[in-house]
Design a protein around this motif. Sequence first.
Motif, PDB file in Angstrom:
ATOM      1  N   THR A 131       0.830  -1.200   0.000  1.00 60.76           N
ATOM      2  CA  THR A 131       0.000   0.000   0.000  1.00 60.76           C
ATOM      3  C   THR A 131       0.864   1.249   0.000  1.00 60.76           C
ATOM      4  O   THR A 131       1.858   1.331   0.719  1.00 60.76           O
ATOM      5  N   LEU A 132       0.461   2.216  -0.812  1.00 64.51           N
ATOM      6  CA  LEU A 132       1.047   3.555  -0.795  1.00 64.51           C
ATOM      7  C   LEU A 132      -0.042   4.514  -0.321  1.00 64.51           C
ATOM      8  O   LEU A 132      -1.025   4.749  -1.034  1.00 64.51           O
ATOM      9  N   THR A 133       0.114   5.036   0.886  1.00 64.12           N
ATOM     10  CA  THR A 133      -0.876   5.944   1.465  1.00 64.12           C
ATOM     11  C   THR A 133      -0.479   7.377   1.140  1.00 64.12           C
ATOM     12  O   THR A 133       0.623   7.809   1.493  1.00 64.12           O
ATOM     13  N   PRO A 134      -1.349   8.148   0.475  1.00 65.28           N
ATOM     14  CA  PRO A 134      -0.958   9.476   0.010  1.00 65.28           C
ATOM     15  C   PRO A 134      -0.406  10.406   1.082  1.00 65.28           C
ATOM     16  O   PRO A 134       0.532  11.159   0.817  1.00 65.28           O
ATOM     17  N   TYR A 135      -0.961  10.356   2.306  1.00 68.48           N
ATOM     18  CA  TYR A 135      -0.468  11.274   3.338  1.00 68.48           C
ATOM     19  C   TYR A 135       0.765  10.728   4.057  1.00 68.48           C
ATOM     20  O   TYR A 135       1.323  11.390   4.929  1.00 68.48           O
ATOM     21  N   VAL A 136       1.215   9.532   3.651  1.00 65.17           N
ATOM     22  CA  VAL A 136       2.439   8.951   4.222  1.00 65.17           C
ATOM     23  C   VAL A 136       3.552   8.956   3.171  1.00 65.17           C
ATOM     24  O   VAL A 136       4.525   9.695   3.267  1.00 65.17           O
ATOM     25  N   SER A 137       3.414   8.123   2.145  1.00 65.21           N
ATOM     26  CA  SER A 137       4.487   8.004   1.152  1.00 65.21           C
ATOM     27  C   SER A 137       4.442   9.103   0.099  1.00 65.21           C
ATOM     28  O   SER A 137       5.390   9.251  -0.681  1.00 65.21           O
ATOM     29  N   GLY A 138       3.360   9.902   0.080  1.00 61.80           N
ATOM     30  CA  GLY A 138       3.281  11.007  -0.862  1.00 61.80           C
ATOM     31  C   GLY A 138       3.945  12.275  -0.376  1.00 61.80           C
ATOM     32  O   GLY A 138       3.885  13.313  -1.045  1.00 61.80           O
ATOM     33  N   LEU A 139       4.597  12.214   0.789  1.00 57.77           N
ATOM     34  CA  LEU A 139       5.300  13.383   1.310  1.00 57.77           C
ATOM     35  C   LEU A 139       6.618  13.583   0.563  1.00 57.77           C
ATOM     36  O   LEU A 139       7.239  12.611   0.115  1.00 57.77           O
ATOM     37  N   PRO A 140       7.075  14.836   0.427  1.00 56.55           N
ATOM     38  CA  PRO A 140       8.261  15.115  -0.401  1.00 56.55           C
ATOM     39  C   PRO A 140       9.500  14.318  -0.017  1.00 56.55           C
ATOM     40  O   PRO A 140      10.219  13.820  -0.892  1.00 56.55           O
ATOM     41  N   PHE A 141       9.746  14.165   1.296  1.00 60.21           N
ATOM     42  CA  PHE A 141      10.991  13.525   1.711  1.00 60.21           C
ATOM     43  C   PHE A 141      10.958  12.004   1.588  1.00 60.21           C
ATOM     44  O   PHE A 141      11.979  11.350   1.822  1.00 60.21           O
ATOM     45  N   ARG A 142       9.801  11.436   1.199  1.00 58.26           N
ATOM     46  CA  ARG A 142       9.708   9.989   1.008  1.00 58.26           C
ATOM     47  C   ARG A 142       9.601   9.587  -0.461  1.00 58.26           C
ATOM     48  O   ARG A 142       9.663   8.398  -0.775  1.00 58.26           O
ATOM     49  N   MET A 143       9.433  10.545  -1.337  1.00 61.34           N
ATOM     50  CA  MET A 143       9.217  10.210  -2.743  1.00 61.34           C
ATOM     51  C   MET A 143      10.421   9.521  -3.374  1.00 61.34           C
ATOM     52  O   MET A 143      10.275   8.720  -4.299  1.00 61.34           O
ATOM     53  N   TRP A 144      11.623   9.790  -2.876  1.00 65.44           N
ATOM     54  CA  TRP A 144      12.794   9.094  -3.425  1.00 65.44           C
ATOM     55  C   TRP A 144      12.663   7.589  -3.221  1.00 65.44           C
ATOM     56  O   TRP A 144      13.058   6.804  -4.099  1.00 65.44           O
ATOM     57  N   ALA A 145      12.112   7.188  -2.063  1.00 66.97           N
ATOM     58  CA  ALA A 145      11.947   5.759  -1.782  1.00 66.97           C
ATOM     59  C   ALA A 145      10.860   5.162  -2.669  1.00 66.97           C
ATOM     60  O   ALA A 145      10.996   4.031  -3.169  1.00 66.97           O
ATOM     61  N   VAL A 146       9.771   5.920  -2.871  1.00 58.24           N
ATOM     62  CA  VAL A 146       8.711   5.458  -3.773  1.00 58.24           C
ATOM     63  C   VAL A 146       9.266   5.256  -5.177  1.00 58.24           C
ATOM     64  O   VAL A 146       9.026   4.229  -5.827  1.00 58.24           O
ATOM     65  N   ARG A 147      10.014   6.240  -5.653  1.00 59.37           N
ATOM     66  CA  ARG A 147      10.591   6.135  -6.997  1.00 59.37           C
ATOM     67  C   ARG A 147      11.554   4.956  -7.110  1.00 59.37           C
ATOM     68  O   ARG A 147      11.598   4.271  -8.142  1.00 59.37           O
ATOM     69  N   ARG A 148      12.322   4.717  -6.065  1.00 58.19           N
ATOM     70  CA  ARG A 148      13.243   3.578  -6.077  1.00 58.19           C
ATOM     71  C   ARG A 148      12.474   2.266  -6.189  1.00 58.19           C
ATOM     72  O   ARG A 148      12.828   1.385  -6.977  1.00 58.19           O
ATOM     73  N   ILE A 149      11.421   2.129  -5.401  1.00 59.76           N
ATOM     74  CA  ILE A 149      10.615   0.905  -5.429  1.00 59.76           C
ATOM     75  C   ILE A 149      10.006   0.701  -6.811  1.00 59.76           C
ATOM     76  O   ILE A 149      10.109  -0.379  -7.406  1.00 59.76           O
ATOM     77  N   LEU A 150       9.353   1.745  -7.328  1.00 63.69           N
ATOM     78  CA  LEU A 150       8.661   1.617  -8.609  1.00 63.69           C
ATOM     79  C   LEU A 150       9.624   1.344  -9.752  1.00 63.69           C
ATOM     80  O   LEU A 150       9.355   0.498 -10.615  1.00 63.69           O
ATOM     81  N   ALA A 151      10.760   2.037  -9.753  1.00 59.35           N
ATOM     82  CA  ALA A 151      11.738   1.821 -10.824  1.00 59.35           C
ATOM     83  C   ALA A 151      12.299   0.406 -10.786  1.00 59.35           C
ATOM     84  O   ALA A 151      12.501  -0.232 -11.832  1.00 59.35           O
ATOM     85  N   SER A 152      12.543  -0.113  -9.590  1.00 58.07           N
ATOM     86  CA  SER A 152      13.096  -1.453  -9.460  1.00 58.07           C
ATOM     87  C   SER A 152      12.086  -2.516  -9.892  1.00 58.07           C
ATOM     88  O   SER A 152      12.458  -3.523 -10.514  1.00 58.07           O
ATOM     89  N   LEU A 153      10.811  -2.287  -9.589  1.00 60.44           N
ATOM     90  CA  LEU A 153       9.784  -3.224 -10.032  1.00 60.44           C
ATOM     91  C   LEU A 153       9.623  -3.163 -11.551  1.00 60.44           C
ATOM     92  O   LEU A 153       9.542  -4.196 -12.230  1.00 60.44           O
ATOM     93  N   ALA A 154       9.579  -1.937 -12.082  1.00 61.61           N
ATOM     94  CA  ALA A 154       9.374  -1.768 -13.521  1.00 61.61           C
ATOM     95  C   ALA A 154      10.538  -2.339 -14.322  1.00 61.61           C
ATOM     96  O   ALA A 154      10.343  -2.808 -15.447  1.00 61.61           O
ATOM     97  N   GLY A 155      11.726  -2.312 -13.754  1.00 62.25           N
ATOM     98  CA  GLY A 155      12.898  -2.766 -14.491  1.00 62.25           C
ATOM     99  C   GLY A 155      13.207  -4.240 -14.362  1.00 62.25           C
ATOM    100  O   GLY A 155      14.194  -4.718 -14.936  1.00 62.25           O
ATOM    101  N   HIS A 156      12.383  -4.979 -13.620  1.00 62.35           N
ATOM    102  CA  HIS A 156      12.644  -6.404 -13.404  1.00 62.35           C
ATOM    103  C   HIS A 156      11.893  -7.241 -14.433  1.00 62.35           C
ATOM    104  O   HIS A 156      10.684  -7.075 -14.623  1.00 62.35           O
ATOM    105  N   ASN A 157      12.584  -8.167 -15.062  1.00 64.04           N
ATOM    106  CA  ASN A 157      11.974  -8.930 -16.152  1.00 64.04           C
ATOM    107  C   ASN A 157      11.001 -10.007 -15.687  1.00 64.04           C
ATOM    108  O   ASN A 157      10.352 -10.649 -16.511  1.00 64.04           O
ATOM    109  N   GLN A 158      10.880 -10.218 -14.369  1.00 65.35           N
ATOM    110  CA  GLN A 158       9.938 -11.213 -13.855  1.00 65.35           C
ATOM    111  C   GLN A 158       8.725 -10.579 -13.176  1.00 65.35           C
ATOM    112  O   GLN A 158       7.924 -11.273 -12.558  1.00 65.35           O
TER     113      GLN A 158
END
Length: 304
Positions: free
Chosen positions: A262-289
């Motif tokens: 779960t990504l909760t907008p008032y938790v992970s949508g805060l500016p100082f956490r977006m780097w972690a969100v982007r890391r997670i999403l990029a790593s998932l998107a870039g995995h061939n499985q």
Amino acid sequence: MSLPDDYLTYPKRGYGQDIDRYVWRQADQRQPISWPQGKTVAALIVIPLEFFMLNPSGKPFKHPGAMVTPYPDLRHYTSRDYGNRVGVFRLLKALKHAGLKAVFAVNAVLLDRKRPLIEAILADGHEIAAHGWDTDSIHWGGLDQATEADYVARTRAAFAQAGLSPRSWLSPARQQSQVTPDLIRAAGFDICLDWESDSVPWAMTTKAGALTCVPVANELDDRKILIDQRQSETEWADQILAARDLLVEEGPRYGSQVLSFTLTPYVSGLPFRMWAVRRILASLAGHNQVWSATAQEIADVAAA
């Protein structure tokens, strides 16, 4: 002292569990699933859009995100509102950049208040799920069945009025009564996101027909890890990606499985956490499985 004769007698005891909603099975006893293109992991991202009131009844308990301090708790109220006005758009942008899909679980009372947001979610190809009426309309065992049925009926009617017909249901606070599955299935929802008894979808029995349960892992919830357990953003991201890696490793033995969080907008949508969100999403998107999927897509492939 000896035990009474009836101490170990329990009429509801069955094989594996005492729940009769679905058949109990071990992981190595289920028929393996295969996601499209032979992917081993379906990435299911759930984003709740919730309406919090300043004066919740707190019955039978306060929703985990409800107000904390005495009325009017404007500090927490405005932070929740920030999530629905600002944080969620950051998440939408990050998902679009990564090319991933999500399920946006929406409280029915927000459909009119947040219509531009709803349109933006649909325009990007995400799934809309029903998240009950609001965060103070919680389903539980002591709730009068007529009242609970009204919660579900009002929710369905509100989505219909908004021109939406969601198949997926997520209860407020992920709380159910004994009859919630029967009520939501009778109202036309055929997918439920409340339970996490497995890492693949399974069929639940209701009085209105079969209900497909698609698991959402509470243990990877951003609010649970970052707020309740006070772990770091790095630890949170590491745990999601570690879960992905293990599910990939288990593929040859158990087949394809679901990685959900779960990504909760008032938790992970805060500016100082977006780097972690982007890391997670990029790593998932870039995995061939990894297959980025909605709850509907996962349920349909599993049932095929």
